[in-house]
Design a protein around this motif. Structure first.
Motif, PDB file in Angstrom:
ATOM      1  N   LYS A  93       0.842  -1.204   0.000  1.00  0.00           N
ATOM      2  CA  LYS A  93       0.000   0.000   0.000  1.00  0.00           C
ATOM      3  C   LYS A  93       0.872   1.247   0.000  1.00  0.00           C
ATOM      4  O   LYS A  93       0.631   2.192  -0.760  1.00  0.00           O
ATOM      5  CB  LYS A  93      -0.892  -0.029   1.242  1.00  0.00           C
ATOM      6  N   GLU A  94       1.924   1.250   0.810  1.00  0.00           N
ATOM      7  CA  GLU A  94       2.814   2.396   0.916  1.00  0.00           C
ATOM      8  C   GLU A  94       3.498   2.700  -0.418  1.00  0.00           C
ATOM      9  O   GLU A  94       3.675   3.861  -0.789  1.00  0.00           O
ATOM     10  CB  GLU A  94       3.859   2.161   2.008  1.00  0.00           C
ATOM     11  N   GLN A  95       3.887   1.662  -1.142  1.00  0.00           N
ATOM     12  CA  GLN A  95       4.528   1.861  -2.434  1.00  0.00           C
ATOM     13  C   GLN A  95       3.554   2.470  -3.446  1.00  0.00           C
ATOM     14  O   GLN A  95       3.936   3.335  -4.234  1.00  0.00           O
ATOM     15  CB  GLN A  95       5.097   0.546  -2.961  1.00  0.00           C
ATOM     16  N   PHE A  96       2.307   2.030  -3.430  1.00  0.00           N
ATOM     17  CA  PHE A  96       1.305   2.624  -4.322  1.00  0.00           C
ATOM     18  C   PHE A  96       1.075   4.094  -3.965  1.00  0.00           C
ATOM     19  O   PHE A  96       0.905   4.931  -4.849  1.00  0.00           O
ATOM     20  CB  PHE A  96      -0.020   1.868  -4.257  1.00  0.00           C
ATOM     21  N   ALA A 152      -7.500   4.469   1.373  1.00  0.00           N
ATOM     22  CA  ALA A 152      -8.669   4.022   2.133  1.00  0.00           C
ATOM     23  C   ALA A 152      -9.030   2.564   1.867  1.00  0.00           C
ATOM     24  O   ALA A 152      -9.465   1.860   2.778  1.00  0.00           O
ATOM     25  CB  ALA A 152      -9.863   4.909   1.807  1.00  0.00           C
ATOM     26  N   VAL A 153      -8.837   2.084   0.633  1.00  0.00           N
ATOM     27  CA  VAL A 153      -9.337   0.748   0.298  1.00  0.00           C
ATOM     28  C   VAL A 153      -8.292  -0.357   0.400  1.00  0.00           C
ATOM     29  O   VAL A 153      -8.660  -1.524   0.571  1.00  0.00           O
ATOM     30  CB  VAL A 153      -9.995   0.712  -1.106  1.00  0.00           C
ATOM     31  N   LEU A 154      -7.001  -0.033   0.313  1.00  0.00           N
ATOM     32  CA  LEU A 154      -5.973  -1.068   0.415  1.00  0.00           C
ATOM     33  C   LEU A 154      -5.613  -1.297   1.876  1.00  0.00           C
ATOM     34  O   LEU A 154      -5.635  -0.377   2.690  1.00  0.00           O
ATOM     35  CB  LEU A 154      -4.716  -0.674  -0.371  1.00  0.00           C
ATOM     36  N   GLU A 155      -5.278  -2.535   2.211  1.00  0.00           N
ATOM     37  CA  GLU A 155      -4.952  -2.893   3.588  1.00  0.00           C
ATOM     38  C   GLU A 155      -3.457  -2.767   3.847  1.00  0.00           C
ATOM     39  O   GLU A 155      -2.642  -3.061   2.976  1.00  0.00           O
ATOM     40  CB  GLU A 155      -5.382  -4.338   3.868  1.00  0.00           C
ATOM     41  N   ASP A 156      -3.098  -2.346   5.056  1.00  0.00           N
ATOM     42  CA  ASP A 156      -1.693  -2.264   5.451  1.00  0.00           C
ATOM     43  C   ASP A 156      -1.095  -3.667   5.531  1.00  0.00           C
ATOM     44  O   ASP A 156      -1.769  -4.619   5.937  1.00  0.00           O
ATOM     45  CB  ASP A 156      -1.556  -1.600   6.824  1.00  0.00           C
TER      46      ASP A 156
END
Length: 63
Positions: free
Chosen positions: A18-21, A37-41
């Motif tokens: 998620k952080e890379q996106f 909001a929609v991707l999970e850590d």
């Protein structure tokens, strides 16, 4: 050829966190906000997975 041999020769699809996106400049700011909001850590996603999550959010019905 067997199925197993076919799978071993297929190129690996890159997956990102998620952080890379969110750090990527390939998406405009509002799309990065939605992905936040929609991707999970702690989970990894391919470009197709992230696009699918984004489109599902954009096409959801409002209650």
């Amino acid at each position: 050829m067997t199925d197993k041999a076919d799978r071993s020769q297929a190129p690996a699809v890159p997956a990102f966190t998620k952080e890379q996106f969110l750090k990527s400049r390939q998406r405009p700011g509002h799309e990065r906000d939605i992905l936040a909001a929609v991707l999970e850590d702690g989970k990894t996603y391919t470009f197709a997975d992230a696009e699918k999550a984004l489109q599902a959010y954009l096409k959801r019905s409002v209650k």
